[in-house]
Design a protein around this motif. Sequence first.
Motif, PDB file in Angstrom:
ATOM      1  N   ALA A  31       0.773  -1.006  -0.191  1.00  0.00           N
ATOM      2  CA  ALA A  31      -0.696  -0.194  -0.036  1.00  0.00           C
ATOM      3  C   ALA A  31       0.905   0.890   0.228  1.00  0.00           C
ATOM      4  O   ALA A  31       1.950   1.399   0.510  1.00  0.00           O
ATOM      5  N   THR A  32       0.039   2.133  -0.266  1.00  0.00           N
ATOM      6  CA  THR A  32       1.040   3.644  -0.343  1.00  0.00           C
ATOM      7  C   THR A  32       0.878   4.272   0.912  1.00  0.00           C
ATOM      8  O   THR A  32      -0.139   4.074   1.438  1.00  0.00           O
ATOM      9  N   THR A  33       2.008   4.752   1.022  1.00  0.00           N
ATOM     10  CA  THR A  33       1.922   5.136   2.822  1.00  0.00           C
ATOM     11  C   THR A  33       2.493   7.076   2.374  1.00  0.00           C
ATOM     12  O   THR A  33       3.218   7.431   2.093  1.00  0.00           O
ATOM     13  N   VAL A  34       1.712   7.421   3.267  1.00  0.00           N
ATOM     14  CA  VAL A  34       1.784   9.330   2.918  1.00  0.00           C
ATOM     15  C   VAL A  34       2.845   9.562   4.427  1.00  0.00           C
ATOM     16  O   VAL A  34       1.792   9.083   5.555  1.00  0.00           O
ATOM     17  N   MET A  35       4.147   9.986   4.946  1.00  0.00           N
ATOM     18  CA  MET A  35       3.713  10.038   6.488  1.00  0.00           C
ATOM     19  C   MET A  35       4.839  11.132   6.497  1.00  0.00           C
ATOM     20  O   MET A  35       5.578  11.976   5.309  1.00  0.00           O
ATOM     21  N   SER A  36       5.444  11.933   7.636  1.00  0.00           N
ATOM     22  CA  SER A  36       6.607  12.386   7.817  1.00  0.00           C
ATOM     23  C   SER A  36       7.623  11.911   7.487  1.00  0.00           C
ATOM     24  O   SER A  36       7.695  10.785   7.815  1.00  0.00           O
ATOM     25  N   SER A  37       8.676  12.554   7.635  1.00  0.00           N
ATOM     26  CA  SER A  37       9.724  12.692   7.502  1.00  0.00           C
ATOM     27  C   SER A  37      10.418  12.137   8.851  1.00  0.00           C
ATOM     28  O   SER A  37      11.065  12.863   9.859  1.00  0.00           O
ATOM     29  N   ASN A  38       9.482  11.290   9.401  1.00  0.00           N
ATOM     30  CA  ASN A  38      10.313  10.558  10.661  1.00  0.00           C
ATOM     31  C   ASN A  38      11.905  11.036  11.383  1.00  0.00           C
ATOM     32  O   ASN A  38      11.929  11.447  12.568  1.00  0.00           O
ATOM     33  N   GLU A  39      12.352  10.180  10.704  1.00  0.00           N
ATOM     34  CA  GLU A  39      14.261  10.200  10.982  1.00  0.00           C
ATOM     35  C   GLU A  39      14.832  11.451  10.875  1.00  0.00           C
ATOM     36  O   GLU A  39      14.745  11.768  11.856  1.00  0.00           O
ATOM     37  N   MET A  40      14.131  12.697  10.221  1.00  0.00           N
ATOM     38  CA  MET A  40      15.043  13.438   9.629  1.00  0.00           C
ATOM     39  C   MET A  40      14.094  14.111  11.419  1.00  0.00           C
ATOM     40  O   MET A  40      15.195  15.257  11.317  1.00  0.00           O
ATOM     41  N   GLY A  41      13.327  14.368  11.324  1.00  0.00           N
ATOM     42  CA  GLY A  41      12.864  15.008  11.934  1.00  0.00           C
ATOM     43  C   GLY A  41      13.164  14.960  13.179  1.00  0.00           C
ATOM     44  O   GLY A  41      13.393  15.680  14.215  1.00  0.00           O
ATOM     45  N   VAL A  42      13.398  13.588  13.709  1.00  0.00           N
ATOM     46  CA  VAL A  42      14.321  12.966  15.026  1.00  0.00           C
ATOM     47  C   VAL A  42      15.976  13.506  15.140  1.00  0.00           C
ATOM     48  O   VAL A  42      15.885  14.752  16.321  1.00  0.00           O
ATOM     49  N   GLU A  43      16.077  13.758  14.367  1.00  0.00           N
ATOM     50  CA  GLU A  43      17.497  13.745  14.284  1.00  0.00           C
ATOM     51  C   GLU A  43      17.515  16.054  14.317  1.00  0.00           C
ATOM     52  O   GLU A  43      18.652  15.783  14.898  1.00  0.00           O
ATOM     53  N   LYS A  44      16.334  16.011  13.273  1.00  0.00           N
ATOM     54  CA  LYS A  44      17.011  17.826  14.255  1.00  0.00           C
ATOM     55  C   LYS A  44      16.594  18.402  15.412  1.00  0.00           C
ATOM     56  O   LYS A  44      16.666  19.260  15.834  1.00  0.00           O
ATOM     57  N   LEU A  45      15.454  17.504  15.192  1.00  0.00           N
ATOM     58  CA  LEU A  45      15.823  17.065  17.076  1.00  0.00           C
ATOM     59  C   LEU A  45      16.993  17.963  17.820  1.00  0.00           C
ATOM     60  O   LEU A  45      17.036  18.418  18.387  1.00  0.00           O
ATOM     61  N   VAL A  46      17.160  16.332  17.835  1.00  0.00           N
ATOM     62  CA  VAL A  46      18.639  16.008  18.421  1.00  0.00           C
ATOM     63  C   VAL A  46      19.761  17.000  18.165  1.00  0.00           C
ATOM     64  O   VAL A  46      20.599  17.201  19.457  1.00  0.00           O
ATOM     65  N   ASP A  47      19.527  17.462  16.602  1.00  0.00           N
ATOM     66  CA  ASP A  47      20.888  18.565  16.830  1.00  0.00           C
ATOM     67  C   ASP A  47      20.440  19.678  17.580  1.00  0.00           C
ATOM     68  O   ASP A  47      21.452  20.464  17.725  1.00  0.00           O
ATOM     69  N   ALA A  76       7.021  19.488  13.937  1.00  0.00           N
ATOM     70  CA  ALA A  76       5.326  19.780  13.152  1.00  0.00           C
ATOM     71  C   ALA A  76       5.246  18.778  12.220  1.00  0.00           C
ATOM     72  O   ALA A  76       5.694  19.539  11.213  1.00  0.00           O
ATOM     73  N   GLN A  77       4.983  18.287  12.392  1.00  0.00           N
ATOM     74  CA  GLN A  77       4.583  17.641  11.313  1.00  0.00           C
ATOM     75  C   GLN A  77       3.510  18.330   9.975  1.00  0.00           C
ATOM     76  O   GLN A  77       2.685  18.761  10.547  1.00  0.00           O
ATOM     77  N   ASP A  78       3.478  18.355   8.735  1.00  0.00           N
ATOM     78  CA  ASP A  78       3.071  19.865   8.185  1.00  0.00           C
ATOM     79  C   ASP A  78       1.532  18.531   7.760  1.00  0.00           C
ATOM     80  O   ASP A  78       1.091  18.036   6.450  1.00  0.00           O
ATOM     81  N   THR A  79       0.196  18.182   8.408  1.00  0.00           N
ATOM     82  CA  THR A  79      -0.984  17.696   8.264  1.00  0.00           C
ATOM     83  C   THR A  79      -1.381  18.323   6.613  1.00  0.00           C
ATOM     84  O   THR A  79      -2.148  17.309   6.614  1.00  0.00           O
ATOM     85  N   LYS A  80      -1.661  19.828   6.350  1.00  0.00           N
ATOM     86  CA  LYS A  80      -2.154  19.608   5.423  1.00  0.00           C
ATOM     87  C   LYS A  80      -1.622  19.250   4.528  1.00  0.00           C
ATOM     88  O   LYS A  80      -2.218  18.488   3.628  1.00  0.00           O
ATOM     89  N   GLU A  92       8.567  20.223  10.161  1.00  0.00           N
ATOM     90  CA  GLU A  92       8.799  21.924  10.786  1.00  0.00           C
ATOM     91  C   GLU A  92       9.969  21.764  12.327  1.00  0.00           C
ATOM     92  O   GLU A  92       8.997  21.762  13.271  1.00  0.00           O
ATOM     93  N   LEU A  93      10.722  22.687  12.688  1.00  0.00           N
ATOM     94  CA  LEU A  93      11.292  22.398  14.506  1.00  0.00           C
ATOM     95  C   LEU A  93      10.569  23.339  14.678  1.00  0.00           C
ATOM     96  O   LEU A  93      10.805  24.475  14.274  1.00  0.00           O
TER      97      LEU A  93
END
Lengths: 337, 337
Positions: free
Chosen positions: A155-171, A291-295, A325-326
């Motif tokens: 199935a096709t999935t739409v999701m946030s860039s979870n990995e990068m998101g957490v990485e940015k938070l870690v940064d 912040a996940q881009d729900t739009k 977005e952070l």
Amino acid sequence: MVSLKDIAKKCGVSIATVSKALNDHHDISDATKERLVRAAREMGYFPNSQARALKTNRTYNIGVMFSEEEGKGLSQEFFARIISYFKDYCDNLGYDLTFVSSGFGKQKMSLYEHCKYRNVDGILLTSGDFTSPDVFEVINGDIPVVTIDYIFESATTVMSSNEMGVEKLVDYVIKNGHTKIAYIQGLYTSVTKRRLQGFFKGCQKHGVEINPDWIYKADYHNLEKAYIVTKQIMEKDEKPTCIFMPDDYSALGGMRALTDMGYKIPEDVSVVGFDGISYSQLMNPRLTTYAQDTKTIGRLAAEKLINMIEQPETSFTEEIVVEGELYEGETVKDLTK
Amino acid sequence: MVSLKDIAKKCGVSIATVSKALNDHHDISDATKERLVRAAREMGYFPNSQARALKTNRTYNIGVMFSEEEGKGLSQEFFARIISYFKDYCDNLGYDLTFVSSGFGKQKMSLYEHCKYRNVDGILLTSGDFTSPDVFEVINGDIPVVTIDYIFESATTVMSSNEMGVEKLVDYVIKNGHTKIAYIQGLYTSVTKRRLQGFFKGCQKHGVEINPDWIYKADYHNLEKAYIVTKQIMEKDEKPTCIFMPDDYSALGGMRALTDMGYKIPEDVSVVGFDGISYSQLMNPRLTTYAQDTKTIGRLAAEKLINMIEQPETSFTEEIVVEGELYEGETVKDLTK
DNA sequence: AAAAAATGGTTTCGCTAAAGGATATTGCAA
DNA sequence: TTGCAATATCCTTTAGCGAAACCATTTTTT
């Protein structure tokens, strides 16, 4: 209710002609077309979607599944927003949204049976128990499916860039001088895994050591659980200076635990969330989160699903990743000053 | 897709017989009924809802309208919860929920046209602009309608006991020694009016003078507006000791204004909300508010609407009032101590 | 005269309501 | 007990619901 037949009778043409005129077929003269279209409007004609669906085998209806557990699903802002944006896109293209669920009706249909019964053209799976047999049945069925935040092979999935998101938070957190970081993850799924990868990657990048004792399991959108786990973390001898929460809502639970234990945020302990729900920016102090881009997630999910419906030959299952977005809030203390 | 025809052929009976067997008609022998039902199950038969609807003129579909403005409608917890509970009830009775909206499809149908097009059996109007011509058209149409929190002459309404709710809050606040009370109301509707009545009634009951200068107009679910109005209130010479907010979400805006101005809550100013959304009990301090019983509201709305659909002769339009509950939070200071 | 354009007739989608028919069962007087 | 109508039981036939696809036909254009 006025039907094609009525228009045909009134205008002295056949039903077929009216149908063609209203559906913009080419083999109809402009004059008749205009005449019939006007008559249809004047008579207040509206097509009967059921009759049309019966004939064409297309309902222009999309089934939406979300968790039915209390406090989850619709009443979770993240999903409500996505569905809302998803709907906007569908509206414009004439697709309606119908809620589908397991255990529907007196016959207690399965989710897939429900979809078949209503003949939905496509299915959006948002929150919910993706490991249930009911979902499995849908995934293996022959109706196009798009999922949000959960990966299936087929199935096709739409999701946030979870990995990068957490990485940015870690940064961000490390930039602020933190090195003793605890991480509370949601229930194990492909998404959780990616976030954790982001965490590892971020830490390694900056040469920050990861303490396996500080990786905790909790649940998504579960205040109590976050509360308990946070207490556990802070009851140990060696305490972290910063805690990653599974999501913003859980963060509230975690923060409450910290306050109850007498810790000040962010003076004593820093906290970051994940999601960017509106409350995270209204609370005091404002939460630092991703912040996940729900739009965009909602829009892309709709775009993709409708494409699968209308051009099945040109579409393929894929993973669509949407950048977030952070949000720099006030819950991370700058230790470098 | 397997149809009645297929079952009929396989079992050597007529299509009508199969239909009757599956629909539990009386003029069918138990033996054949059982045989046909089994065959249907084995062959994976599911009724085609469109065909059935075409024939019976009943879709078992309910149209749900909610505001499409960003940040309103679905993503507002109050309505999301109601819809969620509404859905639970409908699910059991085999009614599906479809979102209906204005400007649907390429033809930009009106709300009512949309409902007609989909042949919904009934309509639930939750949030949204109840003063729009589109809603008016629906109200005057021939499809059963139930509204939430908005009163029309010709539709059934389910709503909280707004008047009593505010009155209870007033009781509580006055009991805590407050006499200088400001009241911020939402946009003027029948609901706002009732709440205000509750406010008057409560104050008069305890002989507390109402200062007309302290009745302010704002908006529902509008942080910014509440922020501005709260500032205005506190910039006057004579300041209230307690402020009533239009709703919990707005309360966040109002409270932010107070904090920004250097006031502590509740030490310097007390605040009460209305709604009882989950955040109100998670924030710090917990908000004192009147919690609307969304579960009962949703259930009663569904019960009533389905009754209107199935027994039009025994049903009449009415106003159904649901009691809520006072949540005693931490935002009202006890001045009597 | 042939080709193109415009229109119409009929069937079909899957289902159900209503009426109709065949067979078995009962009622009841002779 | 017999005979025959009345009744009950079970199933089939017929007739659409509204729209659209397919194929056929008529009209117009070249």
